[in-house]
Design a protein around this motif. Structure first.
Motif, mmCIF file in Angstrom:
data_model
loop_
_atom_site.group_PDB
_atom_site.id
_atom_site.type_symbol
_atom_site.label_atom_id
_atom_site.label_comp_id
_atom_site.label_asym_id
_atom_site.label_seq_id
_atom_site.Cartn_x
_atom_site.Cartn_y
_atom_site.Cartn_z
ATOM 1 N N ALA A 34 0.829 -1.203 0.000
ATOM 2 C CA ALA A 34 0.000 0.000 0.000
ATOM 3 C C ALA A 34 0.864 1.254 0.000
ATOM 4 N N VAL A 35 1.959 1.205 0.753
ATOM 5 C CA VAL A 35 2.867 2.352 0.812
ATOM 6 C C VAL A 35 3.453 2.654 -0.557
ATOM 7 N N VAL A 36 3.900 1.606 -1.269
ATOM 8 C CA VAL A 36 4.550 1.845 -2.562
ATOM 9 C C VAL A 36 3.552 2.342 -3.598
ATOM 10 N N ILE A 37 2.301 1.890 -3.544
ATOM 11 C CA ILE A 37 1.277 2.399 -4.451
ATOM 12 C C ILE A 37 0.979 3.859 -4.118
ATOM 13 N N CYS A 38 0.988 4.170 -2.844
ATOM 14 C CA CYS A 38 0.778 5.555 -2.411
ATOM 15 C C CYS A 38 1.899 6.451 -2.934
ATOM 16 N N GLN A 39 3.138 5.973 -2.869
ATOM 17 C CA GLN A 39 4.271 6.735 -3.402
ATOM 18 C C GLN A 39 4.138 6.907 -4.912
ATOM 19 N N LEU A 40 3.706 5.861 -5.572
ATOM 20 C CA LEU A 40 3.584 5.873 -7.027
ATOM 21 C C LEU A 40 2.624 6.960 -7.491
ATOM 22 N N LEU A 41 1.542 7.172 -6.723
ATOM 23 C CA LEU A 41 0.488 8.107 -7.116
ATOM 24 C C LEU A 41 0.523 9.422 -6.332
ATOM 25 N N ASN A 42 1.491 9.547 -5.390
ATOM 26 C CA ASN A 42 1.506 10.700 -4.485
ATOM 27 C C ASN A 42 0.127 10.867 -3.846
ATOM 28 N N ALA A 43 -0.381 9.765 -3.317
ATOM 29 C CA ALA A 43 -1.765 9.703 -2.847
ATOM 30 C C ALA A 43 -1.855 9.823 -1.330
ATOM 31 N N GLN A 44 -3.075 9.958 -0.859
ATOM 32 C CA GLN A 44 -3.369 9.822 0.552
ATOM 33 C C GLN A 44 -3.399 8.329 0.882
ATOM 34 N N LEU A 45 -3.116 7.989 2.147
ATOM 35 C CA LEU A 45 -3.076 6.580 2.532
ATOM 36 C C LEU A 45 -3.892 6.343 3.786
ATOM 37 N N LEU A 46 -4.708 5.296 3.732
ATOM 38 C CA LEU A 46 -5.513 4.875 4.876
ATOM 39 C C LEU A 46 -5.286 3.382 5.070
ATOM 40 N N LEU A 47 -4.733 3.015 6.233
ATOM 41 C CA LEU A 47 -4.519 1.609 6.559
ATOM 42 C C LEU A 47 -5.678 1.144 7.430
ATOM 43 N N LEU A 48 -6.501 0.246 6.909
ATOM 44 C CA LEU A 48 -7.655 -0.242 7.656
ATOM 45 C C LEU A 48 -7.319 -1.570 8.325
ATOM 46 N N THR A 49 -7.705 -1.681 9.577
ATOM 47 C CA THR A 49 -7.452 -2.881 10.356
ATOM 48 C C THR A 49 -8.726 -3.252 11.110
ATOM 49 N N ASP A 50 -8.658 -4.315 11.912
ATOM 50 C CA ASP A 50 -9.866 -4.743 12.624
ATOM 51 C C ASP A 50 -10.002 -4.087 13.987
ATOM 52 N N VAL A 51 -9.138 -3.129 14.304
ATOM 53 C CA VAL A 51 -9.265 -2.357 15.542
ATOM 54 C C VAL A 51 -9.348 -0.880 15.188
ATOM 55 N N ASN A 52 -9.687 -0.065 16.172
ATOM 56 C CA ASN A 52 -9.960 1.352 15.915
ATOM 57 C C ASN A 52 -8.717 2.229 15.864
ATOM 58 N N GLY A 53 -7.552 1.620 15.893
ATOM 59 C CA GLY A 53 -6.323 2.395 15.844
ATOM 60 C C GLY A 53 -5.230 1.710 16.647
ATOM 61 N N VAL A 54 -4.272 2.480 17.126
ATOM 62 C CA VAL A 54 -3.147 1.962 17.912
ATOM 63 C C VAL A 54 -3.385 2.299 19.377
ATOM 64 N N MET A 55 -3.207 1.295 20.238
ATOM 65 C CA MET A 55 -3.464 1.499 21.672
ATOM 66 C C MET A 55 -2.179 1.775 22.445
ATOM 67 N N ASP A 56 -2.320 2.506 23.562
ATOM 68 C CA ASP A 56 -1.190 2.705 24.455
ATOM 69 C C ASP A 56 -1.202 1.620 25.529
ATOM 70 N N ASP A 57 -0.343 1.765 26.547
ATOM 71 C CA ASP A 57 -0.223 0.700 27.550
ATOM 72 C C ASP A 57 -1.405 0.627 28.501
ATOM 73 N N THR A 58 -2.334 1.553 28.416
ATOM 74 C CA THR A 58 -3.545 1.490 29.240
ATOM 75 C C THR A 58 -4.730 0.918 28.462
ATOM 76 N N GLY A 59 -4.502 0.597 27.187
ATOM 77 C CA GLY A 59 -5.588 0.081 26.366
ATOM 78 C C GLY A 59 -6.422 1.171 25.717
ATOM 79 N N ARG A 60 -5.944 2.420 25.804
ATOM 80 C CA ARG A 60 -6.669 3.544 25.208
ATOM 81 C C ARG A 60 -6.162 3.772 23.789
ATOM 82 N N TYR A 61 -7.094 4.006 22.864
ATOM 83 C CA TYR A 61 -6.704 4.297 21.489
ATOM 84 C C TYR A 61 -6.096 5.693 21.406
ATOM 85 N N LEU A 62 -4.967 5.781 20.711
ATOM 86 C CA LEU A 62 -4.249 7.042 20.578
ATOM 87 C C LEU A 62 -4.786 7.844 19.397
#
Length: 266
Positions: A169-197
């Motif tokens: 996805a990164v290389v395709i984004c570079q190829l097109l100078n595009a915006q990038l959205l990485l979709l996963t099965d969680v709402n984002g990246v969590m910190d050590d308390t389990g809170r989404y950052l």
């Protein structure tokens, strides 16, 4: 409007309704927002299933799949074949003109072997955008699988290789100078308390990885996101595919998921 590259993983493929909803949002982006979209996908769950059926086991190192050369026919068949065509077929149901591709098509991307003893795993490099430019101009939805091909200067030139889907996805984004959205099965990246950052700097991410808070596949995803953010000199969003309508808000400037901050902006 800059193109939007959306990366999805295998988990969404196990939920037909979720994939249908995501593609419906993409159709709305194309039709009402005039936003060209490229969908890049992995499919680890399908690969694992097909490998198991063939009597192979699956191994990962730091969240990256180890790919023995003898497994490539199955892996390429799973990703560039079954998974890719499943997405194309579902896209057609919501009125999208989807075209299934691999990284090797149209000389879009070249690959060199990953040196970290992962087998037939490629490191991608952007080459030519002509094919994607033509498809996007004609209102097609390119659906790109993470299968690449080794470059002419490699010992096994022309051999197919597996590419981490986040890196694809990164290389395709570079190829097109595009915006990038990485979709996963969680709402984002969590910190050590389990809170989404809401946002994440590279230094903070390194601390969370060292502490084991970020691990496995999320490590690869975060590293790919920082690589993209630093290369493109803009932030990258990591968000959930379980609420695809958020994508519309993202393009309107709203903060969704975790925004990966490039080092030059930190």
């Amino acid at each position: 409007m800059k193109p939007l590259v959306i990366k999805i993983g295998g988990a969404i493929l196990e939920k037909a309704d979720a994939l249908h909803q995501l593609l419906s949002v993409i159709a709305k982006l194309q039709q009402t927002e005039n936003t060209p979209v490229v969908l890049v996908h992995g499919g680890g769950c399908v690969v694992d299933e097909m490998l198991a059926q063939a009597g192979f086991s699956s191994e990962k190192k730091n969240g990256l799949r180890v790919t023995p050369h003898e497994q490539m026919p199955i892996i390429s068949g799973a990703l560039a074949g079954s998974v890719n065509k499943q997405i194309v077929a579902t896209a057609s149901q919501v009125g999208l003109n989807a075209v299934g591709l691999s990284l090797a098509d149209g000389n879009m991307v070249s690959c060199t072997l990953n040196p970290n003893d992962l087998g037939a795993v490629g490191i991608p490099k952007a080459q030519h955008s002509k094919l994607l430019d033509s498809l996007l101009k004609a209102d097609f939805l390119p659906v790109v699988s993470s299968i690449g091909m080794l470059t002419a200067n490699e010992q096994q030139a022309g051999a197919l290789v597996n590419v981490n889907a986040d890196d694809a996805a990164v290389v395709i984004c570079q190829l097109l100078n595009a915006q990038l959205l990485l979709l996963t099965d969680v709402n984002g990246v969590m910190d050590d308390t389990g809170r989404y950052l809401a946002d994440l700097t590279e230094q903070h991410a390194s601390e969370l990885i060292d502490a084991g808070v970020i691990s496995g596949g999320m490590t690869a995803k975060v590293n790919a996101a920082f690589y993209a953010a630093n290369q493109l000199r803009r932030s990258i969003a990591v968000a959930s595919w379980q609420a695809p309508e958020q994508i519309l808000s993202l393009l309107s400037g709203a903060d969704i998921g975790t925004r990966i901050i490039p080092s030059n902006a930190a």
